[in-house]
Design a protein around this motif. Structure first.
Motif, PDB file in Angstrom:
ATOM      1  N   ARG A 136       0.830  -1.214   0.000  1.00 16.07           N
ATOM      2  CA  ARG A 136       0.000   0.000   0.000  1.00 16.07           C
ATOM      3  C   ARG A 136       0.856   1.252   0.000  1.00 16.07           C
ATOM      4  N   GLU A 137       1.898   1.238   0.823  1.00 16.54           N
ATOM      5  CA  GLU A 137       2.781   2.396   0.880  1.00 16.54           C
ATOM      6  C   GLU A 137       3.499   2.586  -0.459  1.00 16.54           C
ATOM      7  N   GLY A 138       3.915   1.494  -1.070  1.00 16.13           N
ATOM      8  CA  GLY A 138       4.553   1.582  -2.381  1.00 16.13           C
ATOM      9  C   GLY A 138       3.612   2.173  -3.418  1.00 16.13           C
ATOM     10  N   ALA A 139       2.365   1.741  -3.416  1.00 16.91           N
ATOM     11  CA  ALA A 139       1.384   2.275  -4.360  1.00 16.91           C
ATOM     12  C   ALA A 139       1.132   3.762  -4.102  1.00 16.91           C
ATOM     13  N   ARG A 140       1.032   4.145  -2.842  1.00 18.90           N
ATOM     14  CA  ARG A 140       0.820   5.555  -2.497  1.00 18.90           C
ATOM     15  C   ARG A 140       1.988   6.401  -2.961  1.00 18.90           C
ATOM     16  N   LEU A 141       3.202   5.919  -2.709  1.00 20.77           N
ATOM     17  CA  LEU A 141       4.389   6.672  -3.090  1.00 20.77           C
ATOM     18  C   LEU A 141       4.574   6.726  -4.609  1.00 20.77           C
ATOM     19  N   ALA A 142       4.228   5.650  -5.302  1.00 23.16           N
ATOM     20  CA  ALA A 142       4.319   5.658  -6.766  1.00 23.16           C
ATOM     21  C   ALA A 142       3.357   6.702  -7.341  1.00 23.16           C
ATOM     22  N   ALA A 143       2.153   6.784  -6.785  1.00 23.80           N
ATOM     23  CA  ALA A 143       1.190   7.796  -7.234  1.00 23.80           C
ATOM     24  C   ALA A 143       1.700   9.202  -6.902  1.00 23.80           C
ATOM     25  N   ALA A 144       2.274   9.356  -5.722  1.00 24.94           N
ATOM     26  CA  ALA A 144       2.824  10.663  -5.336  1.00 24.94           C
ATOM     27  C   ALA A 144       3.974  11.047  -6.261  1.00 24.94           C
ATOM     28  N   ALA A 145       4.820  10.087  -6.622  1.00 26.29           N
ATOM     29  CA  ALA A 145       5.943  10.374  -7.517  1.00 26.29           C
ATOM     30  C   ALA A 145       5.438  10.868  -8.866  1.00 26.29           C
ATOM     31  N   ARG A 146       4.403  10.231  -9.391  1.00 26.34           N
ATOM     32  CA  ARG A 146       3.830  10.677 -10.660  1.00 26.34           C
ATOM     33  C   ARG A 146       3.234  12.076 -10.505  1.00 26.34           C
ATOM     34  N   GLY A 147       2.548  12.302  -9.407  1.00 28.50           N
ATOM     35  CA  GLY A 147       1.985  13.623  -9.154  1.00 28.50           C
ATOM     36  C   GLY A 147       3.045  14.704  -9.062  1.00 28.50           C
ATOM     37  N   VAL A 148       4.142  14.402  -8.388  1.00 24.53           N
ATOM     38  CA  VAL A 148       5.235  15.371  -8.271  1.00 24.53           C
ATOM     39  C   VAL A 148       5.794  15.706  -9.655  1.00 24.53           C
ATOM     40  N   GLU A 149       5.933  14.696 -10.489  1.00 30.92           N
ATOM     41  CA  GLU A 149       6.466  14.942 -11.838  1.00 30.92           C
ATOM     42  C   GLU A 149       5.559  15.875 -12.634  1.00 30.92           C
ATOM     43  N   VAL A 150       4.251  15.622 -12.619  1.00 31.19           N
ATOM     44  CA  VAL A 150       3.358  16.444 -13.439  1.00 31.19           C
ATOM     45  C   VAL A 150       3.153  17.835 -12.835  1.00 31.19           C
ATOM     46  N   VAL A 151       3.094  17.922 -11.513  1.00 34.62           N
ATOM     47  CA  VAL A 151       2.967  19.232 -10.875  1.00 34.62           C
ATOM     48  C   VAL A 151       4.254  20.025 -11.079  1.00 34.62           C
ATOM     49  N   GLY A 152       5.396  19.364 -10.902  1.00 36.84           N
ATOM     50  CA  GLY A 152       6.671  20.043 -11.139  1.00 36.84           C
ATOM     51  C   GLY A 152       6.776  20.559 -12.564  1.00 36.84           C
ATOM     52  N   GLY A 153       6.336  19.759 -13.519  1.00 39.44           N
ATOM     53  CA  GLY A 153       6.333  20.210 -14.915  1.00 39.44           C
ATOM     54  C   GLY A 153       5.458  21.432 -15.104  1.00 39.44           C
ATOM     55  N   ALA A 154       4.289  21.419 -14.507  1.00 40.54           N
ATOM     56  CA  ALA A 154       3.385  22.570 -14.618  1.00 40.54           C
ATOM     57  C   ALA A 154       4.001  23.808 -13.976  1.00 40.54           C
ATOM     58  N   LEU A 155       4.679  23.629 -12.852  1.00 42.95           N
ATOM     59  CA  LEU A 155       5.347  24.764 -12.204  1.00 42.95           C
ATOM     60  C   LEU A 155       6.465  25.331 -13.087  1.00 42.95           C
ATOM     61  N   ARG A 156       7.054  24.480 -13.918  1.00 41.28           N
ATOM     62  CA  ARG A 156       8.091  24.936 -14.850  1.00 41.28           C
ATOM     63  C   ARG A 156       7.492  25.506 -16.138  1.00 41.28           C
ATOM     64  N   GLY A 157       6.172  25.547 -16.223  1.00 40.95           N
ATOM     65  CA  GLY A 157       5.513  26.119 -17.385  1.00 40.95           C
ATOM     66  C   GLY A 157       5.156  25.120 -18.467  1.00 40.95           C
ATOM     67  N   GLU A 158       5.407  23.849 -18.223  1.00 42.68           N
ATOM     68  CA  GLU A 158       5.041  22.832 -19.212  1.00 42.68           C
ATOM     69  C   GLU A 158       3.524  22.705 -19.253  1.00 42.68           C
ATOM     70  N   ARG A 159       3.000  22.518 -20.443  1.00 44.85           N
ATOM     71  CA  ARG A 159       1.564  22.311 -20.602  1.00 44.85           C
ATOM     72  C   ARG A 159       1.335  20.960 -21.223  1.00 44.85           C
ATOM     73  N   TRP A 160       0.407  20.228 -20.655  1.00 40.33           N
ATOM     74  CA  TRP A 160       0.106  18.879 -21.117  1.00 40.33           C
ATOM     75  C   TRP A 160      -0.912  18.928 -22.239  1.00 40.33           C
ATOM     76  N   VAL A 161      -0.648  18.198 -23.301  1.00 39.08           N
ATOM     77  CA  VAL A 161      -1.574  18.118 -24.420  1.00 39.08           C
ATOM     78  C   VAL A 161      -1.950  16.640 -24.581  1.00 39.08           C
ATOM     79  N   PRO A 162      -3.232  16.333 -24.433  1.00 30.68           N
ATOM     80  CA  PRO A 162      -3.637  14.929 -24.571  1.00 30.68           C
ATOM     81  C   PRO A 162      -3.398  14.419 -25.989  1.00 30.68           C
ATOM     82  N   ARG A 163      -3.028  13.157 -26.062  1.00 28.86           N
ATOM     83  CA  ARG A 163      -2.836  12.523 -27.370  1.00 28.86           C
ATOM     84  C   ARG A 163      -4.101  11.776 -27.737  1.00 28.86           C
ATOM     85  N   LEU A 164      -4.369  11.734 -29.014  1.00 29.15           N
ATOM     86  CA  LEU A 164      -5.560  11.030 -29.495  1.00 29.15           C
ATOM     87  C   LEU A 164      -5.284   9.565 -29.655  1.00 29.15           C
TER      88      LEU A 164
END
Length: 128
Positions: A100-128
């Motif tokens: 459970r802790e591993g799953a929580r931390l893996a989700a947090a790691a992904r969240g940190v990556e996408v939030v960090g990218g947004a803080l750096r001005g990166e914008r996500w564009v969904p792919r079709l």
């Protein structure tokens, strides 16, 4: 705009529910609060982390990754190291806790990556 059920086509996969989308009022403050919740409380004493959210995201990334690796190592070794000291039900509970802790931390790691990218001005564009 967020949809119920945690799926939002305007946000990258893994975007944390506690952080509103970039461009929303106070989204950066929410992101900073969420990132601070992922790191040890003593990190709040560092003004540089408050002043530079991108640096806070880096600290959070490193901390979460270390925790994830520790959870994975614990999961791999707990049976061998504590086999003679824990009853079977406690060992099962320990393995479940590591998972459970591993799953929580893996989700947090992904969240940190996408939030960090947004803080750096990166914008996500969904792919079709």
């Amino acid at each position: 705009m967020r949809q119920t059920g945690g799926v939002d086509a305007t946000l990258p996969p893994g975007w944390p529910d506690a952080v509103p989308p970039p461009g929303s009022p106070d989204w950066e403050q929410s992101a900073v609060a969420w990132l601070f919740d992922l790191v040890p409380p003593d990190y709040r004493a560092h003004e540089v982390l408050r002043r530079y959210p991108v640096l806070l995201a880096r600290f959070a990334r490193d901390h979460v990754r270390a925790g994830l690796e520790a959870a994975r190592a614990g999961w791999r070794t707990v049976r061998v190291e504590l086999a003679d000291e824990l009853p079977a039900d406690a060992m099962t509970a320990a393995i479940t806790a590591y998972e459970r802790e591993g799953a929580r931390l893996a989700a947090a790691a992904r969240g940190v990556e996408v939030v960090g990218g947004a803080l750096r001005g990166e914008r996500w564009v969904p792919r079709l």
